[in-house]
Design an enzyme around this catalytic site. Structure first.
Site, PDB file in Angstrom:
ATOM      1  N   THR A  58       0.989  -1.229  -0.211  1.00  0.00           N
ATOM      2  CA  THR A  58      -0.018   0.377  -0.261  1.00  0.00           C
ATOM      3  C   THR A  58       1.327   1.281   0.295  1.00  0.00           C
ATOM      4  OG1 THR A  58      -1.446   1.136   1.614  1.00  0.00           O
ATOM      5  CG2 THR A  58       0.008  -0.434   2.257  1.00  0.00           C
ATOM      6  N   ASP A  59       0.291   2.155  -0.352  1.00  0.00           N
ATOM      7  CA  ASP A  59       0.989   3.283   0.051  1.00  0.00           C
ATOM      8  C   ASP A  59       1.068   4.237   0.987  1.00  0.00           C
ATOM      9  OD1 ASP A  59      -1.789   4.493  -0.131  1.00  0.00           O
ATOM     10  OD2 ASP A  59      -2.142   5.878  -1.721  1.00  0.00           O
TER      11      ASP A  59
HETATM   12  P1  NAD Z   1      -9.903  -6.657   2.921  1.00  0.00           P
HETATM   13  O1  NAD Z   1     -10.283  -6.072   4.254  1.00  0.00           O
HETATM   14  O2  NAD Z   1     -11.533  -6.551   2.128  1.00  0.00           O
HETATM   15  O3  NAD Z   1      -9.802  -8.283   2.032  1.00  0.00           O
HETATM   16  C1  NAD Z   1      -8.620  -9.187   3.130  1.00  0.00           C
HETATM   17  C2  NAD Z   1      -9.014 -10.412   3.216  1.00  0.00           C
HETATM   18  O4  NAD Z   1      -7.717 -10.706   3.447  1.00  0.00           O
HETATM   19  C3  NAD Z   1     -10.759 -10.839   3.171  1.00  0.00           C
HETATM   20  O5  NAD Z   1     -11.362 -11.654   2.527  1.00  0.00           O
HETATM   21  C4  NAD Z   1     -10.078 -11.922   4.588  1.00  0.00           C
HETATM   22  O6  NAD Z   1     -11.115 -12.271   5.484  1.00  0.00           O
HETATM   23  C5  NAD Z   1      -8.989 -12.159   4.536  1.00  0.00           C
HETATM   24  N1  NAD Z   1      -8.320 -12.392   5.554  1.00  0.00           N
HETATM   25  C6  NAD Z   1      -7.048 -11.899   6.412  1.00  0.00           C
HETATM   26  N2  NAD Z   1      -6.952 -12.411   7.348  1.00  0.00           N
HETATM   27  C7  NAD Z   1      -6.090 -13.369   6.536  1.00  0.00           C
HETATM   28  C8  NAD Z   1      -5.678 -14.630   7.325  1.00  0.00           C
HETATM   29  N3  NAD Z   1      -5.429 -14.548   8.481  1.00  0.00           N
HETATM   30  N4  NAD Z   1      -5.947 -15.727   6.041  1.00  0.00           N
HETATM   31  C9  NAD Z   1      -6.136 -15.661   5.353  1.00  0.00           C
HETATM   32  N5  NAD Z   1      -6.730 -14.646   4.325  1.00  0.00           N
HETATM   33  C10 NAD Z   1      -6.975 -13.185   5.490  1.00  0.00           C
HETATM   34  O7  NAD Z   1      -9.365  -5.777   2.076  1.00  0.00           O
HETATM   35  P2  NAD Z   1      -8.679  -5.350   0.426  1.00  0.00           P
HETATM   36  O8  NAD Z   1      -9.233  -4.207   0.450  1.00  0.00           O
HETATM   37  O9  NAD Z   1      -9.301  -6.524  -0.319  1.00  0.00           O
HETATM   38  O10 NAD Z   1      -7.229  -5.482   0.204  1.00  0.00           O
HETATM   39  C11 NAD Z   1      -6.280  -6.582  -0.024  1.00  0.00           C
HETATM   40  C12 NAD Z   1      -4.900  -6.187  -0.139  1.00  0.00           C
HETATM   41  O11 NAD Z   1      -4.029  -4.704  -0.803  1.00  0.00           O
HETATM   42  C13 NAD Z   1      -4.500  -5.784   1.737  1.00  0.00           C
HETATM   43  O12 NAD Z   1      -3.142  -6.838   1.667  1.00  0.00           O
HETATM   44  C14 NAD Z   1      -4.244  -4.170   1.562  1.00  0.00           C
HETATM   45  O13 NAD Z   1      -3.686  -3.835   2.437  1.00  0.00           O
HETATM   46  C15 NAD Z   1      -3.663  -3.416   0.376  1.00  0.00           C
HETATM   47  N6  NAD Z   1      -4.253  -2.243  -0.498  1.00  0.00           N
HETATM   48  C16 NAD Z   1      -5.413  -1.933   0.072  1.00  0.00           C
HETATM   49  C17 NAD Z   1      -5.699  -1.192  -0.439  1.00  0.00           C
HETATM   50  C18 NAD Z   1      -7.455  -0.050  -0.676  1.00  0.00           C
HETATM   51  O14 NAD Z   1      -8.102   0.401  -0.933  1.00  0.00           O
HETATM   52  N7  NAD Z   1      -8.267  -1.240  -0.076  1.00  0.00           N
HETATM   53  C19 NAD Z   1      -4.900  -0.201  -1.325  1.00  0.00           C
HETATM   54  C20 NAD Z   1      -4.402  -0.958  -1.870  1.00  0.00           C
HETATM   55  C21 NAD Z   1      -3.670  -1.785  -0.668  1.00  0.00           C
HETATM   56  O1  DAU Z   2      -3.963   4.009   0.985  1.00  0.00           O
HETATM   57  C1  DAU Z   2      -4.608   3.046   0.220  1.00  0.00           C
HETATM   58  C2  DAU Z   2      -5.632   2.073   1.939  1.00  0.00           C
HETATM   59  O2  DAU Z   2      -5.918   3.110   1.010  1.00  0.00           O
HETATM   60  C3  DAU Z   2      -5.384   0.709   1.850  1.00  0.00           C
HETATM   61  O3  DAU Z   2      -3.566   0.555   2.193  1.00  0.00           O
HETATM   62  C4  DAU Z   2      -5.905   0.555   2.991  1.00  0.00           C
HETATM   63  O4  DAU Z   2      -5.898  -1.101   3.223  1.00  0.00           O
HETATM   64  C5  DAU Z   2      -7.378   1.179   2.793  1.00  0.00           C
HETATM   65  O5  DAU Z   2      -8.076   0.796   3.626  1.00  0.00           O
HETATM   66  C6  DAU Z   2      -7.319   2.189   2.708  1.00  0.00           C
HETATM   67  O6  DAU Z   2      -7.726   3.169   3.743  1.00  0.00           O
HETATM   68  P1  DAU Z   2      -7.929   4.613   4.236  1.00  0.00           P
HETATM   69  O7  DAU Z   2      -7.443   4.817   5.242  1.00  0.00           O
HETATM   70  O8  DAU Z   2      -7.171   5.766   3.420  1.00  0.00           O
HETATM   71  O9  DAU Z   2      -9.823   4.635   3.976  1.00  0.00           O
HETATM   72  P2  DAU Z   2     -10.686   4.687   4.546  1.00  0.00           P
HETATM   73  O10 DAU Z   2     -12.118   4.081   3.605  1.00  0.00           O
HETATM   74  O11 DAU Z   2     -10.850   4.020   5.942  1.00  0.00           O
HETATM   75  O12 DAU Z   2     -10.724   6.143   5.237  1.00  0.00           O
HETATM   76  C7  DAU Z   2     -10.365   7.382   3.136  1.00  0.00           C
HETATM   77  C8  DAU Z   2     -10.911   8.400   3.786  1.00  0.00           C
HETATM   78  O13 DAU Z   2     -11.912   8.680   4.228  1.00  0.00           O
HETATM   79  C9  DAU Z   2     -10.001   8.546   5.345  1.00  0.00           C
HETATM   80  O14 DAU Z   2      -8.975   9.757   5.409  1.00  0.00           O
HETATM   81  C10 DAU Z   2     -10.766   8.017   6.582  1.00  0.00           C
HETATM   82  C11 DAU Z   2     -12.093   8.827   6.310  1.00  0.00           C
HETATM   83  N1  DAU Z   2     -13.136   8.481   6.667  1.00  0.00           N
HETATM   84  C12 DAU Z   2     -13.244   6.921   6.640  1.00  0.00           C
HETATM   85  C13 DAU Z   2     -14.462   5.980   7.423  1.00  0.00           C
HETATM   86  C14 DAU Z   2     -14.225   4.793   7.441  1.00  0.00           C
HETATM   87  C15 DAU Z   2     -13.839   8.944   7.373  1.00  0.00           C
HETATM   88  O15 DAU Z   2     -13.854  10.575   6.868  1.00  0.00           O
HETATM   89  N2  DAU Z   2     -14.756   8.683   8.303  1.00  0.00           N
HETATM   90  C16 DAU Z   2     -15.192   7.421   7.651  1.00  0.00           C
HETATM   91  O16 DAU Z   2     -16.282   6.929   8.258  1.00  0.00           O
END
Ligand code: NAD
Ligand code: DAU
Length: 340
Positions: A125-126
């Site tokens: 992640t960033d």
């Molecule tokens: P998510 O929380 O939606 O999904 C995570 C998945 O991992 C779930 O299905 C959960 O059951 C599984 N999991 C958790 N612990 C586990 C374990 N111990 N063994 C096996 N499975 C397990 O997450 P996401 O948003 O899809 O993110 C996926 C990956 O991408 C993560 O590594 C996250 O750090 C990275 N990432 C996410 C974002 C974003 O914006 N969501 C951005 C950049 C990087």
């Molecule tokens: O940048 C990549 C990351 O983006 C990933 O590595 C993480 O797994 C992913 O969850 C996400 O992290 P953020 O903290 O940026 O995402 P989130 O959706 O939790 O929040 C986005 C922004 O919105 C953050 O500044 C917090 C704010 N926020 C979030 C929630 C849930 C609110 O203001 N209100 C809320 O209820």
């Protein structure tokens, strides 16, 4: 080619599985997922019957179970999406973040060393770069930006990245790492900003904005992230880190207002609440390396992506309503108990 996709019942992992099964009809995809609260097996319903797909309920920290699955399937490639991913939960209780995100990564890489693979890809992640100030719009995260984390979540992801690079240097494990900005799109768990605001707005509930809502995130449509990982697996250089992002910075408050307007809901639903502890101000990726080396560019503009995403949440109400009611957690037992 057999690919292990860990965390494939979550948001990005499931989208990646759909992308890979659609694009490469000869690849076998095995999804390994513990099905934590964030994993939803019903998300994978459309591919369950695909002969090239297998689901295995397994914890990546469970060394014996992971080794058994490697011995059985002999994967060529491992893509590790499995993680505890929600920053707020990591602030509340860091322990499981360290367990899954760091030690789980180690178990997977040990299995890769023991059984042999052609590529281990770490989905990072960033957030490992910390944050940027709002008054320096000229600054971006490059792959050379020092690791400088803020939350237990980002610290755990950074630790995993360092371990992945150490396994490359020490043991010669063929690894790649991608560091992506915030994703949005279908199957995004409704505890994260965009799906939470859509679900709350549709239910006429308050829209909780942290602080003044001025924090900036760099949004990327999830399909573009999946395509970037696909490219890195096929053409990326071993031992390298690739940043992924589309220069699409938005303030939280502007996103929430946009969602209100799209759903014809009043902005009076917006409620300012206490800020997140240690809240990162701004993320902004410089994607020059992946563009120059691999030719990747995002294809979905934010205006189109957010429209598609909102339409998806309107068309798939049952998916997120069963999550909000907690019912989805019984899906696995329903599907698999007494099943031959
Ligand atoms: P998510 O929380 O939606 O999904 C995570 C998945 O991992 C779930 O299905 C959960 O059951 C599984 N999991 C958790 N612990 C586990 C374990 N111990 N063994 C096996 N499975 C397990 O997450 P996401 O948003 O899809 O993110 C996926 C990956 O991408 C993560 O590594 C996250 O750090 C990275 N990432 C996410 C974002 C974003 O914006 N969501 C951005 C950049 C990087
Ligand atoms: O940048 C990549 C990351 O983006 C990933 O590595 C993480 O797994 C992913 O969850 C996400 O992290 P953020 O903290 O940026 O995402 P989130 O959706 O939790 O929040 C986005 C922004 O919105 C953050 O500044 C917090 C704010 N926020 C979030 C929630 C849930 C609110 O203001 N209100 C809320 O209820």
């Amino acid at each position: 080619m057999t690919i292990f996709v860990t965390g494939g019942a979550g948001f990005i992992g499931s989208n990646f599985i759909f992308h890979m099964l659609g694009k490469y009809p000869k690849y076998r995809i095995v999804c390994l997922d513990k099905l934590t609260y964030a994993g939803n097996l019903s998300t994978l319903e459309s591919v369950m019957g695909n002969p090239n797909f297998r689901f295995a309920k397994v914890d990546i920290c469970d060394r014996e179970a992971i080794y058994n699955l490697f011995a059985e399937e002999h994967p060529d490639v491992v893509v590790n999406f499995a993680a505890e991913s929600h920053v707020d939960r990591s602030i509340d209780n860091p322990e499981v973040f360290l367990q899954t995100n760091i030690l789980g990564t180690q178990v997977l890489m040990d299995a890769c060393r023991k059984f042999g693979i052609t590529r281990y890809h770490q989905v990072s992640t960033d957030e490992v770069y910390g944050d940027l100030p709002l008054d320096r719009p000229d600054l971006f995260f490059t792959e050379e930006t020092p690791i400088h984390t803020s939350s237990p979540y980002s610290a755990s992801k950074a630790a995993a990245d360092l371990l992945v690079l150490a396994y490359h240097r020490t043991y010669g494990l063929p690894v790649t790492i991608s560091r992506c900005s915030n994703n949005y799109g279908p199957y995004h768990f409704p505890e994260k900003l965009i799906p939470l605001m859509i679900a709350n707005a549709l239910n006429d509930k308050p829209l909780p904005v942290y602080g003044r809502g001025l924090n900036v995130r760099d949004w990327l449509y999830v399909e573009d992230h999946c395509k970037a990982i696909d490219l890195i697996l096929h053409k990326g250089r071993v031992g390298e880190v690739y940043n992924i992002g589309g220069h699409n910075e938005m303030r939280n408050i502007d996103i929430v207002k946009m969602i209100c307007h799209a759903l014809n809901k009043p902005e009076s639903l917006i409620t300012y609440v206490a800020d997140r502890k240690g809240h990162d101000m701004r993320y902004a990726i410089d994607p020059t390396k992946i563009h120059r080396e691999l030719g990747w560019l995002p294809q979905t503009k934010f205006a189109d992506g957010i429209e598609k995403t909102i339409a998806w949440y309107l068309d798939n109400r049952q998916w997120w309503e069963t999550i909000l009611s907690g019912e989805y957690q019984h899906y696995y037992e329903k599907m698999y108990t007494n099943r031959q």
